[in-house]
Motif scaffolding. Sequence first.
Motif, PDB file in Angstrom:
ATOM      1  N   VAL A   7       2.042 -16.183  14.939  1.00 24.69           N
ATOM      2  CA  VAL A   7       1.640 -15.779  13.625  1.00 24.69           C
ATOM      3  C   VAL A   7       2.510 -16.496  12.696  1.00 24.69           C
ATOM      4  CG1 VAL A   7       0.507 -14.164  11.920  1.00 24.69           C
ATOM      5  CG2 VAL A   7       0.272 -13.752  14.309  1.00 24.69           C
ATOM      6  N   ALA A   8       1.974 -17.437  11.721  1.00 24.90           N
ATOM      7  CA  ALA A   8       2.784 -17.824  10.583  1.00 24.90           C
ATOM      8  C   ALA A   8       2.456 -16.963   9.428  1.00 24.90           C
ATOM      9  CB  ALA A   8       2.561 -19.135  10.481  1.00 24.90           C
ATOM     10  N   ILE A   9       3.404 -16.415   8.642  1.00 26.01           N
ATOM     11  CA  ILE A   9       3.393 -15.441   7.646  1.00 26.01           C
ATOM     12  C   ILE A   9       4.009 -16.390   6.551  1.00 26.01           C
ATOM     13  CG2 ILE A   9       3.421 -13.349   6.590  1.00 26.01           C
ATOM     14  CD1 ILE A   9       3.806 -12.034   9.242  1.00 26.01           C
ATOM     15  N   LEU A  10       3.089 -16.783   5.664  1.00 27.28           N
ATOM     16  CA  LEU A  10       3.445 -17.530   4.547  1.00 27.28           C
ATOM     17  C   LEU A  10       3.735 -16.689   3.345  1.00 27.28           C
ATOM     18  CD1 LEU A  10       1.603 -21.045   5.041  1.00 27.28           C
ATOM     19  CD2 LEU A  10       3.774 -20.061   6.046  1.00 27.28           C
ATOM     20  N   GLY A  11       4.707 -16.395   2.842  1.00 29.93           N
ATOM     21  CA  GLY A  11       4.860 -15.601   1.679  1.00 29.93           C
ATOM     22  C   GLY A  11       5.248 -14.298   2.144  1.00 29.93           C
ATOM     23  N   VAL A  12       6.184 -14.173   3.009  1.00 24.96           N
ATOM     24  CA  VAL A  12       6.474 -12.893   3.832  1.00 24.96           C
ATOM     25  C   VAL A  12       7.111 -11.923   3.030  1.00 24.96           C
ATOM     26  CG1 VAL A  12       8.667 -13.284   4.879  1.00 24.96           C
ATOM     27  CG2 VAL A  12       7.334 -12.155   6.197  1.00 24.96           C
ATOM     28  N   ALA A  20       1.146  -7.731   6.380  1.00 19.88           N
ATOM     29  CA  ALA A  20       0.832  -8.652   7.517  1.00 19.88           C
ATOM     30  C   ALA A  20       2.049  -8.123   8.537  1.00 19.88           C
ATOM     31  CB  ALA A  20       0.597 -10.041   7.335  1.00 19.88           C
ATOM     32  N   LEU A  21       3.162  -8.432   8.228  1.00 20.14           N
ATOM     33  CA  LEU A  21       4.135  -8.225   9.069  1.00 20.14           C
ATOM     34  C   LEU A  21       4.285  -6.961   9.752  1.00 20.14           C
ATOM     35  CD1 LEU A  21       6.732  -9.724  10.139  1.00 20.14           C
ATOM     36  CD2 LEU A  21       7.988  -8.756   8.321  1.00 20.14           C
ATOM     37  N   ASP A  22       3.952  -5.765   9.024  1.00 23.13           N
ATOM     38  CA  ASP A  22       3.651  -4.534   9.325  1.00 23.13           C
ATOM     39  C   ASP A  22       2.648  -4.308  10.554  1.00 23.13           C
ATOM     40  OD1 ASP A  22       4.487  -1.334   8.629  1.00 23.13           O
ATOM     41  OD2 ASP A  22       2.271  -1.533   9.100  1.00 23.13           O
ATOM     42  N   VAL A  23       1.528  -4.837  10.314  1.00 18.56           N
ATOM     43  CA  VAL A  23       0.621  -5.153  11.300  1.00 18.56           C
ATOM     44  C   VAL A  23       0.803  -5.786  12.622  1.00 18.56           C
ATOM     45  CG1 VAL A  23      -1.892  -5.599  11.909  1.00 18.56           C
ATOM     46  CG2 VAL A  23      -1.442  -4.692   9.595  1.00 18.56           C
ATOM     47  N   MET A 273      -4.094  -2.930   2.286  1.00 12.23           N
ATOM     48  CA  MET A 273      -4.299  -4.460   2.675  1.00 12.23           C
ATOM     49  C   MET A 273      -4.131  -4.370   4.078  1.00 12.23           C
ATOM     50  SD  MET A 273      -5.556  -6.190   0.264  1.00 12.23           S
ATOM     51  CE  MET A 273      -5.680  -7.554   1.398  1.00 12.23           C
ATOM     52  N   ARG A 274      -3.722  -3.569   4.975  1.00 15.66           N
ATOM     53  CA  ARG A 274      -3.450  -3.371   6.133  1.00 15.66           C
ATOM     54  C   ARG A 274      -4.694  -3.250   7.072  1.00 15.66           C
ATOM     55  NH1 ARG A 274       1.184   0.906   7.193  1.00 15.66           N
ATOM     56  NH2 ARG A 274      -0.064   1.975   5.478  1.00 15.66           N
ATOM     57  N   THR A 275      -5.653  -2.728   6.256  1.00 18.30           N
ATOM     58  CA  THR A 275      -6.975  -2.665   6.982  1.00 18.30           C
ATOM     59  C   THR A 275      -7.539  -3.896   7.377  1.00 18.30           C
ATOM     60  OG1 THR A 275      -7.130  -0.430   6.139  1.00 18.30           O
ATOM     61  CG2 THR A 275      -9.324  -1.549   6.907  1.00 18.30           C
ATOM     62  N   ALA A 276      -7.662  -4.655   6.165  1.00 20.45           N
ATOM     63  CA  ALA A 276      -8.273  -5.958   6.196  1.00 20.45           C
ATOM     64  C   ALA A 276      -7.621  -6.972   7.281  1.00 20.45           C
ATOM     65  CB  ALA A 276      -8.363  -6.644   4.867  1.00 20.45           C
ATOM     66  N   LEU A 277      -6.015  -6.829   6.993  1.00 21.12           N
ATOM     67  CA  LEU A 277      -5.308  -7.824   7.954  1.00 21.12           C
ATOM     68  C   LEU A 277      -5.585  -7.557   9.280  1.00 21.12           C
ATOM     69  CD1 LEU A 277      -2.317  -7.788   5.435  1.00 21.12           C
ATOM     70  CD2 LEU A 277      -3.117  -9.581   6.336  1.00 21.12           C
ATOM     71  N   SER A 289      -4.165  -0.111  12.266  1.00 22.56           N
ATOM     72  CA  SER A 289      -3.262  -0.976  11.169  1.00 22.56           C
ATOM     73  C   SER A 289      -2.280  -0.037  10.672  1.00 22.56           C
ATOM     74  CB  SER A 289      -4.503  -1.283  10.061  1.00 22.56           C
ATOM     75  OG  SER A 289      -4.952   0.123   9.402  1.00 22.56           O
ATOM     76  N   GLY A 290      -2.304   1.235  10.814  1.00 21.03           N
ATOM     77  CA  GLY A 290      -1.396   2.120  10.393  1.00 21.03           C
ATOM     78  C   GLY A 290      -1.626   2.895   9.084  1.00 21.03           C
ATOM     79  N   VAL A 291      -3.048   2.404   8.830  1.00 20.56           N
ATOM     80  CA  VAL A 291      -3.419   3.141   7.620  1.00 20.56           C
ATOM     81  C   VAL A 291      -4.185   4.539   7.984  1.00 20.56           C
ATOM     82  CG1 VAL A 291      -5.508   2.941   5.768  1.00 20.56           C
ATOM     83  CG2 VAL A 291      -4.079   0.928   6.588  1.00 20.56           C
ATOM     84  N   PRO A 292      -4.054   5.347   7.201  1.00 20.10           N
ATOM     85  CA  PRO A 292      -4.418   6.901   7.527  1.00 20.10           C
ATOM     86  C   PRO A 292      -5.802   6.965   7.440  1.00 20.10           C
ATOM     87  CG  PRO A 292      -3.239   6.880   5.370  1.00 20.10           C
ATOM     88  CD  PRO A 292      -3.028   5.698   5.980  1.00 20.10           C
ATOM     89  N   THR A 293      -6.531   7.982   7.904  1.00 17.04           N
ATOM     90  CA  THR A 293      -7.767   8.247   8.100  1.00 17.04           C
ATOM     91  C   THR A 293      -8.264   8.759   6.611  1.00 17.04           C
ATOM     92  OG1 THR A 293      -7.936   9.097  10.350  1.00 17.04           O
ATOM     93  CG2 THR A 293      -9.738   9.747   8.986  1.00 17.04           C
TER      94      THR A 293
END
Length: 394
Positions: A7-12, A20-23, A273-277, A289-293
């Motif tokens: 994965v390339a993360i542009l704008g990390v 994105a990096l967290d996911v 944003m981690r949900t969508a990522l 994703s790390g997002v709580p319920t």
Amino acid sequence: MTAIRQVAILGVTGSIGKSALDVVTRHPDRFRASILSAHRNVTALSELCAIHRPDLAVIADPSLEKELATRLHRAGVRCDIASGMESLATAAASPQCDTVVAGIVGAAGLMPSLAAARAGKRLLLANKESIVMAGGLLLEALEQGGGELLPVDSEHNAIFQCLPGGRPDLHQTGVRRLILTASGGPLHGRDRHELLTVTPEQACRHPIWSMGRKISVDSATLMNKGLEVIEAHYLFGAPPHAIEVLVHPQSLVHALVEYVDGSILSQLGHPDMRTALAQALAGPERIDSGVPTLHLNQVGPLHFERPDLTNFRCLSLAFQSLRAGGDAPAVMNAANEVAVESFLAGKLPFLSIAEVVESVLTELPTQAVVDLPGLLERDRIARAAARRALHRTY
């Protein structure tokens, strides 16, 4: 065993990049951050490289390449190093990645997004300006390269999840409307008199989302939602009359899709944003994703209202440019970037952002988008027109 996605993360170092990096790091058996880039934050980029050991690190500002190399050498990080905007596009098309998270803000993200599309990458698009400026060119590049585009704006990812097959022909699937929700931003509910004296600090103080300064101002003016309307048009083939915006201050319902039988499907979740990522990185599978319920019994009533287009005119201007077609969205985007920069510098009143955008749209009649050089030239002309408008009035 499934191969690990590179994965390339542009704008990390930005909000999208960090999410994105967290996911990615939650699932080392699935993903690896193989390319990391930043605009000018060489300290943060070098620290992240020391942790994640990418194959390539790119700093957009060439004057900082030597410092990046020095920092990485001291940290014992062995990776390729590059700098400059062309290097970002080269990185996005590189065999060192198969997936690209396009998290660069503004028009600067266009070239890397196009490069990733042409190279057949799995493109996770968070840079809405790319598709606003060059939606037709980006879709052509995807078709030529055989890649895949997955939206990671929370609203478009929500629509993607609510549509059968993600991006079908809306007419064949019985879709009547796409409904984007807007938080209303930090200035929601203020009247014109109150908006006259809004400061950059107030406009950037979003009550829910943590974002950069430029996108925070766009959220405050509702231009961000206008850009998302144009993005929805290109992503899902929806005509302007089939796209609607509702203000939803809780930001729990991210989008809705209405079908001709009266059904409305929606996607809900915490504003993270981690949900969508996570959905875009792993789809069609689902991963943590790390997002709580989200506990619906604890959130209270959900409120929706129509946007105030009198005091927040940028949304209307976005619809206007979409209906005009051609390069009007690119012209609008360029004028907005110049106006927002001036506002953040304390040189332009908040309400005058829309005035500058409208002035440029009036001055520059719509032209057809033929190729990328022509589009970039129109972007340059629009920025010059916006600066003239600033000089004349302010």
